[in-house]
Design an enzyme around this catalytic site. Sequence first.
Site, PDB file in Angstrom:
ATOM      1  N   HIS A  61      38.317  21.909 -46.679  1.00 31.42           N
ATOM      2  CA  HIS A  61      38.973  22.945 -45.877  1.00 31.42           C
ATOM      3  C   HIS A  61      40.334  23.357 -46.396  1.00 31.42           C
ATOM      4  O   HIS A  61      41.028  24.125 -45.731  1.00 31.42           O
ATOM      5  CB  HIS A  61      39.146  22.487 -44.432  1.00 31.42           C
ATOM      6  CG  HIS A  61      37.872  22.301 -43.693  1.00 31.42           C
ATOM      7  ND1 HIS A  61      37.294  23.290 -42.934  1.00 31.42           N
ATOM      8  CD2 HIS A  61      37.047  21.237 -43.604  1.00 31.42           C
ATOM      9  CE1 HIS A  61      36.180  22.836 -42.395  1.00 31.42           C
ATOM     10  NE2 HIS A  61      36.003  21.588 -42.793  1.00 31.42           N
ATOM     11  N   LYS A 107      38.127  36.137 -34.755  1.00 34.46           N
ATOM     12  CA  LYS A 107      38.180  36.272 -33.289  1.00 34.46           C
ATOM     13  C   LYS A 107      38.863  37.576 -32.887  1.00 34.46           C
ATOM     14  O   LYS A 107      38.416  38.262 -31.963  1.00 34.46           O
ATOM     15  CB  LYS A 107      38.919  35.069 -32.685  1.00 34.46           C
ATOM     16  CG  LYS A 107      38.161  33.756 -32.889  1.00 34.46           C
ATOM     17  CD  LYS A 107      39.019  32.502 -32.668  1.00 34.46           C
ATOM     18  CE  LYS A 107      38.321  31.299 -33.291  1.00 34.46           C
ATOM     19  NZ  LYS A 107      39.195  30.103 -33.388  1.00 34.46           N
TER      20      LYS A 107
HETATM   21  C1  26W Z   1      45.478  14.807 -44.017  1.00 34.95           C
HETATM   22  C2  26W Z   1      46.043  15.687 -43.024  1.00 34.95           C
HETATM   23  C3  26W Z   1      45.279  16.952 -42.887  1.00 34.95           C
HETATM   24  C4  26W Z   1      44.795  17.311 -41.648  1.00 34.95           C
HETATM   25  C5  26W Z   1      44.076  18.461 -41.496  1.00 34.95           C
HETATM   26  C6  26W Z   1      45.048  17.763 -43.955  1.00 34.95           C
HETATM   27  C7  26W Z   1      44.329  18.913 -43.811  1.00 34.95           C
HETATM   28  C8  26W Z   1      43.831  19.263 -42.592  1.00 34.95           C
HETATM   29  C9  26W Z   1      42.977  20.512 -42.450  1.00 34.95           C
HETATM   30  C10 26W Z   1      42.250  20.772 -43.719  1.00 34.95           C
HETATM   31  C11 26W Z   1      43.722  21.694 -42.004  1.00 34.95           C
HETATM   32  C12 26W Z   1      42.840  22.820 -41.501  1.00 34.95           C
HETATM   33  O1  26W Z   1      42.633  22.936 -40.324  1.00 34.95           O
HETATM   34  N1  26W Z   1      42.328  23.682 -42.394  1.00 34.95           N
HETATM   35  C13 26W Z   1      41.767  24.943 -41.969  1.00 34.95           C
HETATM   36  O2  26W Z   1      40.360  24.842 -41.836  1.00 34.95           O
HETATM   37  C14 26W Z   1      39.833  26.034 -41.264  1.00 34.95           C
HETATM   38  C15 26W Z   1      38.359  25.811 -41.023  1.00 34.95           C
HETATM   39  O3  26W Z   1      37.648  25.766 -42.208  1.00 34.95           O
HETATM   40  C16 26W Z   1      40.105  27.226 -42.171  1.00 34.95           C
HETATM   41  O4  26W Z   1      39.659  28.390 -41.528  1.00 34.95           O
HETATM   42  C17 26W Z   1      41.598  27.334 -42.474  1.00 34.95           C
HETATM   43  O5  26W Z   1      41.822  28.357 -43.422  1.00 34.95           O
HETATM   44  C18 26W Z   1      42.125  26.019 -42.980  1.00 34.95           C
HETATM   45  O6  26W Z   1      43.536  26.069 -43.119  1.00 34.95           O
END
Ligand code: 26W
Length: 818
Positions: free
Chosen positions: A366, A669
Amino acid sequence: MTFELPKPPVDDADPKALAAEILRSLRYRIGKDASVATQYDWLDAAIQVVRDRIIEHWISSTKQAYEEGAKRVYYLSLEFLIGRLMRDAFSNIGMLETMRKALAELKVDIDVIAALEPDAALGNGGLGRLAACFMESMATVGIPAHGYGIRYANGMFRQEISDGWQVELPETWLDHGNPWEFERRERAFGVGFGGSVESVTGEGGRLERHVWKPTDHVLAVAYDTPVVGWRGTHVNTLRLWSGMPVDPILLDRFNAGDHIGALAESNMADALSRVLYPADSHKAGQELRLKQEYFFSSASLQDILQRHISQYGDLSSLPDKAAIHMNDTHPAIAVPELMRLLMDVHVVDFDAAWDITKRTFAYTNHTLLPEALESWPVPLIDRLLPRHMQIIYAINAEVLLEARASHKFDDEGIRRISLINEDGERRVRMGNLAFAGSHSVNGVSGLHTDLMKATVFADLHRLYPDRINNKTNGITPRRWLIQCNPGLTGLVGKTIGEAFKDDITRLEDIDRFAADAAFREKFAAVKRQNKVRLANLVNERLGIKVDPSALFDVQIKRIHEYKRQLLNIVEAVALYDQIRSRPEKDWLPRVKFFGGKAAPSYHNAKMIIKLINDVAKVVNRDPAVRGLLKIVFMPNYNVSLAEVMIPAADLSEQISTAGMEASGTGNMKFALNGALTIGTLDGANVEIKDHVGAANIFIFGLTADEVAKRRAGGYDPRAVIEASPELSQALSAISSGVFSPDDPERYRDLINGIYDNDWFMVAGDFDAYAKAQRKVDALWRASPEWNAKAIHNVARMGWFSSDRTIREYARDIWNVPA
Ligand code: 26W
């Protein structure tokens, strides 16, 4: 002997009979009489009545999957941002309107009690909300699926704004109990930490297997929540684990006088499911986070294996009957855990275990942000999970052997493929581990998937060229249109019939009504109603009056430098400057809404929140502005607030630095609810543009390629700023303290970041953005055209339903019918 159980008694279409049932529920389940019932009691009683119907479908769905020997999907995610469930469940099962009437008979307003339901914020942002949309879509398309996660006692923090600064407060969503969950005490699994690995030898001293002897133990107890699909026929399970001590008090320690030490297990168990880490792209880094990851991965796998063995006897058929999906790398420790369970507990040899593992797992990435890519220090894993560390080494040896045999890599290439990063402190690369252990690795938009192949996973992609595939994200149209926008849903239904509710691509049928002036008027009236609702909320919460006939410009999402709320507020400052210096021009009334949380440790993100609030204070009070520009920061942005703000938006801000937003789902959305997008060619914006048509979206700015080239060298932000008088003015106003007279230096560093380096291309994209905003103004003045474009957006967004996404996962990755 079989018993015929009484079914939920009454005709669901009869409000009077339902009212009687609610009263019975209030009396016999909650133990209260109507005369003393609180609003919370009514909420509880109403939910219980509908819950009974859901349980019928839940049990039959579960039974059916079992009897058919259907392959099941297991979605492992550290986050499920489900929000409120009442409206969702009532609406999907088709009882929202009768329940409204039934409650009205009892003098209870369903909207009032709905607002009391806590917003289950078990996630940070996009990744968590995607997991929630996927759960609903899997139930809707009838895929037998379980979501697995953690039942955090404290979800995402509650945000207050105090003097413009973000303040974090604990979120206590379980304070009034949770009528949606079922505790399954009998469904508890032991999870170990620490200790050592022993070898078991057989005849002639031959090594037979390894046994891990952990020193610390906790129990994971299951809490199940039913997930109701559209029309209510299929119901799946969201199973969240809560930590419980094996022994609440360690009596030997207690009796030895160590009263604090006696509680060690209890404290650890409690800590495991206590709180969601609120960092969505900075590495959490803490030991407790790794423990949470292992805790829920291990409990989920034990549950899955137990179910499989009890139904099929042995584990060789696991990949045919179970698809286990890893939502980002957070559950990647499940790969060595499955290997351990197969080899050490079920005595499968390494090669067979590795084959089963790869055929069972799939992984979604993601984010490409380097600071968000998880890696754990080798010594930490070695201490907490010594057996897993051994297995990771064994997997690594296997992968590197294949890499060498392919003759595609030099030594540097081999180092990049390794699961262990050897530069400096040795760390396990969780992305490489998840990639190696999966048969499918997917990105979440076309552009993001291309960039995955070209950047983070370039080498692994060369080694395994068939593994990476794209699955563009989607959103559930039930929550994000039918429930949150009843006005638009009603209008669409009256115009083209109700079929779109079962097949959202039928929204296309309203496309031709964009040319119909009468329809455009009705469409605009619905939007206006939604804007009035938001204006009232803003007045209630913040005491700010906004004019519903102004353009509502909305940027709501996590606060991040790459999402560029800074670009938006700098442009607002430039506009403010122009309104003041050219008062004679017929400026367009606009309200800029912001909302979002900053990770508590993310300094610049918190400064951006403060800046937005500082600018708002000056602009909103300046009589020279004459109300033409208002800035509103809505505190505590969450799913429930999104459900009010999105239907009220005219303009959707999707302005990330190209190449950095993996997909975005808020963008979908807004467009589905008739907002026009101003955005960069980033993430799913690219595909939104392809679907709605270039004439119906405001695209501006550098492309991902251009950003990469500029970063590689030759980009001089100072020169860019000097060439743009508007930008220079705005930046120097901010940096010299015009908006922070109490602390003129406050924004010096933040703004210097743009001058010195401008990694996020705020200066690089400013002029293009400002120009695009003036195009927005011009179109807004030509309101029939604006409305026609908005209607085209609604009509053409059906493809972005998460039902479509889920069907693609089912077909290409999970190999299950949908
Ligand atoms: C390790 C800590 C951590 C926690 C959460 C690192 C990264 C994250 C996620 C990857 C953050 C996130 O929510 N990413 C989002 O995912 C969505 C669903 O696929 C995308 O639409 C967003 O662009 C993306 O930023």
